[in-house]
Design an enzyme around this catalytic site. Structure first.
Site, short mmCIF file in Angstrom:
data_model
loop_
_atom_site.label_atom_id
_atom_site.label_comp_id
_atom_site.label_asym_id
_atom_site.label_seq_id
_atom_site.Cartn_x
_atom_site.Cartn_y
_atom_site.Cartn_z
N HIS A 99 40.22 41.48 40.28
CA HIS A 99 39.55 41.83 41.54
C HIS A 99 39.85 40.76 42.58
O HIS A 99 40.50 39.75 42.29
CB HIS A 99 38.06 42.06 41.33
CG HIS A 99 37.32 40.87 40.80
ND1 HIS A 99 37.10 39.74 41.56
CD2 HIS A 99 36.77 40.62 39.59
CE1 HIS A 99 36.43 38.86 40.83
NE2 HIS A 99 36.24 39.38 39.63
N LYS B 263 27.21 39.58 46.81
CA LYS B 263 28.11 39.47 45.67
C LYS B 263 28.74 40.85 45.44
O LYS B 263 28.06 41.86 45.59
CB LYS B 263 27.26 39.10 44.45
CG LYS B 263 28.03 38.50 43.35
CD LYS B 263 27.07 38.09 42.23
CE LYS B 263 27.78 38.24 40.96
NZ LYS B 263 28.42 37.40 40.22
N LYS C 52 30.29 46.30 40.82
CA LYS C 52 30.65 47.72 40.66
C LYS C 52 29.43 48.59 40.88
O LYS C 52 29.52 49.68 41.44
CB LYS C 52 31.22 47.95 39.26
CG LYS C 52 32.67 47.51 39.18
CD LYS C 52 33.29 47.89 37.86
CE LYS C 52 34.55 47.07 37.65
NZ LYS C 52 34.73 46.61 36.29
N HIS D 119 24.35 38.83 35.68
CA HIS D 119 24.71 40.03 34.92
C HIS D 119 23.56 41.01 34.74
O HIS D 119 23.75 42.09 34.18
CB HIS D 119 25.33 39.63 33.56
CG HIS D 119 26.59 38.84 33.74
ND1 HIS D 119 26.62 37.47 33.75
CD2 HIS D 119 27.85 39.25 33.99
CE1 HIS D 119 27.85 37.05 33.97
NE2 HIS D 119 28.62 38.11 34.12
N CYS E 4 24.21 33.95 27.09
CA CYS E 4 24.55 35.09 27.95
C CYS E 4 26.00 35.45 27.69
O CYS E 4 26.90 34.63 27.96
CB CYS E 4 24.36 34.76 29.43
SG CYS E 4 24.97 36.11 30.47
N CYS F 173 28.18 35.58 30.88
CA CYS F 173 28.65 34.25 31.35
C CYS F 173 29.40 33.52 30.24
O CYS F 173 30.00 32.48 30.50
CB CYS F 173 27.47 33.36 31.75
SG CYS F 173 26.43 33.97 33.07
N CYS G 263 19.66 37.21 33.01
CA CYS G 263 20.75 36.54 33.73
C CYS G 263 20.85 37.11 35.15
O CYS G 263 21.03 38.32 35.31
CB CYS G 263 22.09 36.75 33.00
SG CYS G 263 23.48 36.16 34.00
N HIS H 44 39.52 36.98 41.95
CA HIS H 44 40.54 36.30 41.15
C HIS H 44 41.69 35.79 42.01
O HIS H 44 42.39 34.86 41.62
CB HIS H 44 41.12 37.25 40.08
CG HIS H 44 40.14 37.63 39.03
ND1 HIS H 44 39.92 38.92 38.65
CD2 HIS H 44 39.30 36.88 38.29
CE1 HIS H 44 39.01 38.96 37.70
NE2 HIS H 44 38.60 37.73 37.47
N1 MSP Z 1 37.66 32.77 31.66
C1 MSP Z 1 36.90 31.92 32.51
C2 MSP Z 1 37.76 30.79 33.05
C3 MSP Z 1 38.34 29.89 32.02
S1 MSP Z 1 39.29 28.62 32.72
C4 MSP Z 1 39.60 27.59 31.47
C5 MSP Z 1 36.35 32.72 33.70
N2 MSP Z 1 36.96 33.86 33.98
S2 MSP Z 1 36.53 34.81 35.20
O1 MSP Z 1 37.40 35.94 35.12
O2 MSP Z 1 35.14 35.06 35.20
O3 MSP Z 1 36.84 34.01 36.50
C6 MSP Z 1 38.16 33.51 36.76
C7 MSP Z 1 38.20 32.82 38.11
O4 MSP Z 1 37.92 33.78 39.14
C8 MSP Z 1 37.16 31.71 38.25
O5 MSP Z 1 37.70 30.61 38.94
C9 MSP Z 1 36.09 32.37 39.09
O6 MSP Z 1 35.34 31.46 39.86
C10 MSP Z 1 36.94 33.25 39.97
N3 MSP Z 1 36.15 34.31 40.56
C11 MSP Z 1 35.61 35.39 39.96
N4 MSP Z 1 34.93 36.11 40.90
C12 MSP Z 1 35.02 35.52 42.10
C13 MSP Z 1 34.65 35.84 43.42
N5 MSP Z 1 33.95 36.90 43.73
N6 MSP Z 1 35.08 35.01 44.40
C14 MSP Z 1 35.87 33.92 44.16
N7 MSP Z 1 36.24 33.60 42.94
C15 MSP Z 1 35.74 34.32 41.88
O7 MSP Z 1 35.42 32.24 34.33
#
Ligand code: MSP
Length: 471
Positions: free
Chosen positions: A18, A293, A296, A146, A124, A127, A143, A21
């Site tokens: 999304h 935030k 979905k 979530h 959680c 998380c 949470c 990421h």
């Molecule tokens: N798997 C762990 C990371 C492990 S690193 C050793 C994780 N995954 S995640 O998919 O939840 O998030 C991956 C990255 O995307 C994180 O840096 C997280 O902060 C970022 N983001 C996820 N949603 C986000 C937003 N809505 N906005 C900005 N960044 C976000 O955590």
């Protein structure tokens, strides 16, 4: 040549990528391109986090074998990174045999700091985090991210003795040995660190099998964060290879929500391994939709591919890297995106290129293409401090300055009055300034910069279609 290693957080592959990421990838890509531009040899990692209860559960709900599910989603992330124009040199899957072996070696090296004890408390799965009693009470057992009740766990786990490293981590953060950015997060982390208990670093296989097995114990798998954090060095070949050419990383990009893992557990692991700490932990804010935030269930999730398709890749990178603040939470709205495209990219930059190139061609102006541009101190300072949205603002103010100069110096009047020498000096000055600005834009919108360089190469050729057609 200085070697610079840059890392991105590895996302869970429990769904499609999304817009949030994109943040880690785009910031790290700017960092990588900037360092390459100033002459460093750069290595940049990306990857996927495939283990843990969340992913296992999702695959089970869908009735797909988990291996198949993670493989499918991994490919989606690879495609996503490619579409963002982001170049990595190393990609890690946490199911890679080399990574799993590396994790087990790391575990063995940390054994002096690991002990077994009973965990009774909350977890959680969303998380993938153990929850303290205090947090449980503060959130009334649910949470907030979530919207699911915390699970009660009572199990035998291995623990990492954070107490062994607390003082040294505190000192490393305070002294700037490991810089935490932005500065205001440092205080939050120091407080969390002071209160941090030893952390549970495994789960019984009775509860979860989808993980890296703990060495010499058939009954346990590693806690997903131990496995995930290790990726930053296993991808470099640790422990088989000597990684000190590349490690410590110049910058590790992570979201603010996962800074705590990177600022407490990760340094503890590194210290236990006798490795230096990353030089900078750069934590970005969240991308929001209309101040909310994205979720979905609310139905406000922005599809990054739709944004790229709408105005093109560089328009997306432009919006993302300038108008989404590097450190603070920021909104993505279609209206703001459209405005930025039309008013800034199309008007400020696209028109400027078109106007200058057309005038130059008409008046046979030529440019010395051997020019070398010095990067202004203000720019390098912002870039070196990872203040990318501010650096972008700084460069854009220069784009606007050139527009103002064109209006003031009126080269078309000079041409009309036959003031050839003045016209030449004015145009060469303006175009050189534009090319110098273009040089600073390269880490941000590289494709556009290439096009602009081509326009002003000899012979100057105005673009046949505008760089950013108005929409
Ligand atoms: N798997 C762990 C990371 C492990 S690193 C050793 C994780 N995954 S995640 O998919 O939840 O998030 C991956 C990255 O995307 C994180 O840096 C997280 O902060 C970022 N983001 C996820 N949603 C986000 C937003 N809505 N906005 C900005 N960044 C976000 O955590």
């Amino acid at each position: 040549m200085k070697k610079t290693y840059i890392t991105t957080a590895i996302p869970y592959v429990n769904g499609t990528p999304h817009i949030g990421h994109a943040m880690d990838y785009c910031l790290a890509d700017v960092c990588a391109r900037y360092h390459a531009m100033i002459g460093d040899e750069v290595r940049m990692q990306a990857g996927v986090d495939e283990h843990g209860g969340k992913i296992f559960q999702k695959a089970a709900d869908l009735g797909i074998p988990v291996e198949e599910y993670v493989a499918e989603n991994t490919q989606k992330f690879k495609d996503f990174i490619y579409k963002l124009g982001v170049h990595y040199t190393d990609f890690v899957r946490t199911t890679d045999a080399m990574h799993e072996k590396g994790c087990q070696e790391i575990w063995k090296k940390l054994e002096n700091h690991i002990y077994k004890a009973k965990y009774e408390g909350w977890y959680c799965t969303g998380c993938e985090r153990f929850i303290t009693e205090k947090e449980y009470e503060e959130n009334n057992g649910v949470c907030p991210d979530h919207q699911k009740p915390y699970e009660r766990l009572e199990e035998e786990n291995y623990y990492l003795r954070i107490a062994d490293f607390k003082d040294r981590i505190n000192q490393a953060i305070e002294s700037g040995e490991m810089v935490i950015l932005p500065e205001f997060r440092k205080k939050e982390i120091l407080k969390l660190l002071a209160d941090s208990p030893d952390v549970s670093i495994s789960r019984p296989k009775e509860q979860l099998t989808w993980g890296v097995s703990v060495p010499d114990d058939d009954t346990q798998v590693m806690y997903v964060w131990i496995d995930a954090l290790a990726n930053y060095i296993t991808v470099l070949g640790y422990p088989e290879k000597d990684i000190l050419d590349w490690w410590p990383a110049e910058a590790q990009f992570v979201g603010k929500d996962i800074l705590r893992f990177h600022a407490i557990i990760w340094p503890a692991m590194l210290m236990g391994l006798g490795l230096p700490l990353p030089k900078n932990l750069v934590s970005h804010g969240m991308v929001l939709a209309n101040g909310q935030k994205m979720s979905k269930s609310i139905g406000n999730v922005v599809d990054p591919m739709e944004a790229i398709e709408k105005h093109g890749l560089d328009a997306f990178r432009y919006y993302f890297l300038r108008h989404i603040d590097t450190f603070a939470d920021s909104d993505f709205t279609w209206e703001k995106f459209d405005n930025a495209y039309n008013n800034e990219l199309a008007n400020d930059l696209g028109n400027l290129v078109q106007r200058l190139a057309t005038l130059a061609k008409k008046n046979n102006i030529t440019i010395n293409d051997e020019l070398k541009f010095e990067l202004p101190h203000e720019y390098t300072e912002l870039m070196n401090n990872f203040e990318y949205s501010k650096a972008f603002d700084y460069v854009w103010a220069k784009v606007q300055d050139i527009n103002r100069r064109v209006d003031e110096e009126k080269p078309w009047s000079l041409a009309k009055n036959g003031e050839t020498e003045k016209l030449n000096a004015c145009m060469v000055g303006l175009i050189n300034e534009l090319l110098s600005v273009n040089n600073m834009l390269k880490p941000f919108i590289p494709d556009t910069c290439k096009k602009i360089e081509k326009v002003f190469a000899d012979p100057i050729t105005p673009p046949e279609v505008p760089l950013f057609p108005k929409q």
